[in-house]
Design a protein around this motif. Sequence first.
Motif, mmCIF file in Angstrom:
data_model
loop_
_atom_site.group_PDB
_atom_site.id
_atom_site.type_symbol
_atom_site.label_atom_id
_atom_site.label_comp_id
_atom_site.label_asym_id
_atom_site.label_seq_id
_atom_site.Cartn_x
_atom_site.Cartn_y
_atom_site.Cartn_z
ATOM 1 N N ALA A 139 -16.011 8.052 -7.701
ATOM 2 C CA ALA A 139 -15.549 7.625 -6.540
ATOM 3 C C ALA A 139 -14.312 7.643 -7.154
ATOM 4 O O ALA A 139 -13.524 7.631 -7.529
ATOM 5 C CB ALA A 139 -15.974 6.382 -6.453
ATOM 6 N N THR A 140 -13.327 7.828 -5.975
ATOM 7 C CA THR A 140 -12.232 8.574 -5.497
ATOM 8 C C THR A 140 -11.221 7.582 -5.042
ATOM 9 O O THR A 140 -11.885 7.282 -3.447
ATOM 10 C CB THR A 140 -12.232 9.567 -5.716
ATOM 11 N N THR A 141 -10.403 7.237 -5.163
ATOM 12 C CA THR A 141 -8.756 6.509 -4.472
ATOM 13 C C THR A 141 -8.432 7.346 -4.532
ATOM 14 O O THR A 141 -7.540 7.651 -5.576
ATOM 15 C CB THR A 141 -9.037 5.092 -4.803
ATOM 16 N N SER A 142 -6.859 6.955 -3.252
ATOM 17 C CA SER A 142 -5.630 7.047 -3.277
ATOM 18 C C SER A 142 -4.949 6.172 -3.974
ATOM 19 O O SER A 142 -4.701 5.162 -2.631
ATOM 20 C CB SER A 142 -5.183 8.074 -2.633
ATOM 21 N N PHE A 143 -3.112 6.864 -3.725
ATOM 22 C CA PHE A 143 -2.599 5.429 -3.686
ATOM 23 C C PHE A 143 -0.776 6.144 -4.449
ATOM 24 O O PHE A 143 -0.646 6.690 -4.484
ATOM 25 C CB PHE A 143 -2.839 3.523 -5.020
ATOM 26 N N PHE A 144 -0.265 5.014 -3.922
ATOM 27 C CA PHE A 144 1.184 5.691 -3.826
ATOM 28 C C PHE A 144 2.371 4.676 -4.930
ATOM 29 O O PHE A 144 1.735 3.315 -4.826
ATOM 30 C CB PHE A 144 2.208 5.458 -2.718
ATOM 31 N N THR A 145 3.205 4.856 -5.607
ATOM 32 C CA THR A 145 3.700 4.095 -6.177
ATOM 33 C C THR A 145 4.676 2.932 -5.915
ATOM 34 O O THR A 145 5.567 4.530 -4.666
ATOM 35 C CB THR A 145 4.007 4.629 -7.428
ATOM 36 N N ARG A 146 6.013 2.425 -6.335
ATOM 37 C CA ARG A 146 6.523 1.450 -5.724
ATOM 38 C C ARG A 146 7.644 2.210 -6.439
ATOM 39 O O ARG A 146 8.106 3.621 -6.902
ATOM 40 C CB ARG A 146 6.509 0.118 -6.811
ATOM 41 N N LEU A 147 9.195 1.632 -5.347
ATOM 42 C CA LEU A 147 10.355 2.090 -5.530
ATOM 43 C C LEU A 147 10.943 1.329 -6.908
ATOM 44 O O LEU A 147 10.385 0.501 -7.415
ATOM 45 C CB LEU A 147 11.093 1.174 -4.495
ATOM 46 N N SER A 148 11.642 2.211 -7.212
ATOM 47 C CA SER A 148 12.258 1.501 -8.464
ATOM 48 C C SER A 148 13.786 0.886 -7.835
ATOM 49 O O SER A 148 14.048 1.153 -6.486
ATOM 50 C CB SER A 148 13.222 3.131 -9.337
ATOM 51 N N GLU A 149 14.137 0.266 -8.995
ATOM 52 C CA GLU A 149 15.804 -0.295 -8.853
ATOM 53 C C GLU A 149 16.725 0.517 -8.200
ATOM 54 O O GLU A 149 17.612 0.296 -7.336
ATOM 55 C CB GLU A 149 16.053 -1.627 -9.941
#
Length: 847
Positions: free
Chosen positions: A105-115
């Motif tokens: 099973a697969t999902t996608s995501f984005f990582t957050r901003l840095s400071e």
Amino acid sequence: MRKSFEASSMVEISQVLVDRRLSPLDASLRPEFSFSFKRGSLGRIKTIRYILSSTPALEGDVFRSRERTFKREFGILYEGRPLECRKQYFTTIVLTTPEGQEIKATTSFFTRLSEEDWKGDWIGVPSAWNGGGLFARRELDSFPKRRIKRALAYLAGIGYSELYVNGEKIGDEVLGPGFTAYEKKVLYRTFDITDKLRGEKDVIGVLLGNGWYGKRALKFQLYVDFEDGSEYEMHSFGNGHWRLGPSPIVANSIYTGEKYDARVEDRYPLDLSSRDFKETPESCLYVSVRNEQNLGKLAPQEIEPIRIVNEFHPIAKEEFGPKNVVFDLGKNIAGFCRIEARGQKGSSITLRHAETLKEDGHIDQTNLRTADQEDVYILKGEGVERFSPRFTYHGFRYVEVWLEGEAELVSLIGLHVRSDTQRIGSFQCSDPSLNALHEMAVLTEENNQHSLFTDCPQRDERFGWINDLTARLYQNSYNFDLLHLYRKTIQDIKEAQDRSGAIPDMAPYLTLGCPGDTSCVSYLLLAELGYRNYGDIKILKDNYPHLKKWVDYLLTRQKGFIMDYAHYADWVSCDAFQDGKSDPILISSYFLFWHLKTLADLAKILGKKEDAVHYRRLSLQSKKALNEKYFRLDHYGSSTQTENAMAISLGICPKSACKKVYANLKRSIVEHGYHLTSGSQGYRHTMAVLCQNGGADLLLKVLKNPAYPGWGYMLANGATTVWERWEKENQSTMNSFDHPMFASYDWIFYHYVLGIKIDDVFHNEVRLEPAFPESLQEASGSLLTPRGEIEVSYHMQEDGIALRLFVPLSLQIKAFFPKKKVYLEGREIKQNPLMLKNGEYLFLLKE
């Protein structure tokens, strides 16, 4: 019988989570992966591995984990190098069965901003600017010949804010972002607006309300990635590109309510972000200015957003002439109303909200203190008009409507609003009163989840009281998935902790003194239950030093393990039973013992051997001191129910004396007419001790007792939520009729009536030990754990108790049926306890 399958063809993954969230847009750079099996999955899993890639086709691999023995569906930590900020990744979970079959099973995501990614300014209008809702508008550059691949918007708008693109609101959440100590931290939200941009003449809009901040400030960033590999950025600088102006929301306050003047929509439209809007001198738009605030660091909002989760239509109404009517929604809820109205321009409709009625049928707002809970809508006079407030919420069952001028109310609906946490527990039994009490507890808890655990949803308070949580956590951890709110709450407390280690009574810290009462052991319990019930070891690791610092502070406030202060202790015990008032210092000292014992347990879990030994030794010294000072043959202190129950429940009472102390407790309950005399801390311990000692039927009798004071009395007086006090009279001091601190009786239904006992879900330690009260003919329920959903039901029949149990795939349950003959598939089973793995079991239990 037992229904199970060795073949794994019935195993299916239902979803994959990243940081315990579904496809987040702001995941951490070292995320945790987890997944869940489809409900009812049966089979066996041998190994697990995962693949992290930058494409959905698993090309451009970022990391491939090693294959390892399958142990659990959660706590799968990414082991590679930190991921890049603001980038999309794909995670595939790969399971292998003993037969060699792969399940993926697969999902996608984005990582957050840095400071460092935050380049813009906090913007707004001068602090002297008056007004209610503030609208900010920003026209984007055009890029008509480039195809948009992805567009992510990052919004930190406080107090409350809504994002608009080309006149359309983005998302269905309300009352965001979550409330924090803004000088320490501000939450931002991430929105995927890829499908909303046209590439030419696009407009971004942000509507701002006062919220908990009491002012309006905005920080915004937009990143647009194109198919050709180029990128467009836009940041909120106070350079004149952002235009700010008034809105038809002319006043808004969490406590007071909201006023909306539809007559000015032609000058200050709510669709100020529309592509068709043309600015004129009458628009009164203001050039944005840098609005430097003493604000803390920016962090992504990981808690569930607040949403409209239900609608309540009036069940009754009473008219007091053509201009005044009172509606009854049938339930006490947190939220606001949506109305439809028509009439002449300038006519108005006022909605006033309350939990109770006066004898004359009008609403009674006595207990609101200074909170008006009043919304006003002024008509523009154009057909049927619709209104619901955006930047306030109320606690209410009754709505009193006043019409001014030529206004007509067409319809009114109550909208139930709360943090959209997942419901994980269910309970039902053969007794309608207990079912109603369960529904009361759940609704009360729902009404008090508003990005923090509030004490009440109606008066001029709604604070995150830490001492209230100490009892409340046992109930809410069985009814809702609260891991993200637990993490936020413990972070809020940590940010309020001072250098000495002391914490206040509430977080975010708004008023009153510091240190908080010793009943704030919930600081430790948030970490403990976050680990035991939700399987989050990180909540322990990250917060242990701060929990230890609080306990060490408490040790500076004791002499001989007897505390030198108490603020609340066993708060709000009933005034009708003066002999039930416990010694505050004794209760405070009990809590010191509880702190020491719990910290020793947490240190042991984390492998901190020296700390575990140290605090274990201190807890034993505390126990000895309490027994030497307060124990008298068959009771503690002045022998109140709380003093005796807590001594047994916490393990302070010597085992040789427990029967005598319990007999004293039981006798007190009977002598008080089957009532508890305990306050907000002692009642849960009293209930637990009753059930642990064969008194479940006595407890159910107490719960249902319709005489004052008690939960049955609330029910008999029409309550749909749990009260703060035992009296039904509405007064101006402390009389919330929607207060979860007394709702933890609901934990008893799961823990004892159904018998589901979560000891350590991380290490697969779960017990089943139903109390089987004689007063119930049947009971059923379920609990969704990180390892799957446990289902339990039983009913009484002539030849014994028929019990059905479903054990999810990766869980094993240790089942105890003391004093019962256990039959499975017609065979008597001699083992007790039984170790039960994945499958459905049908037992017959005989005396």
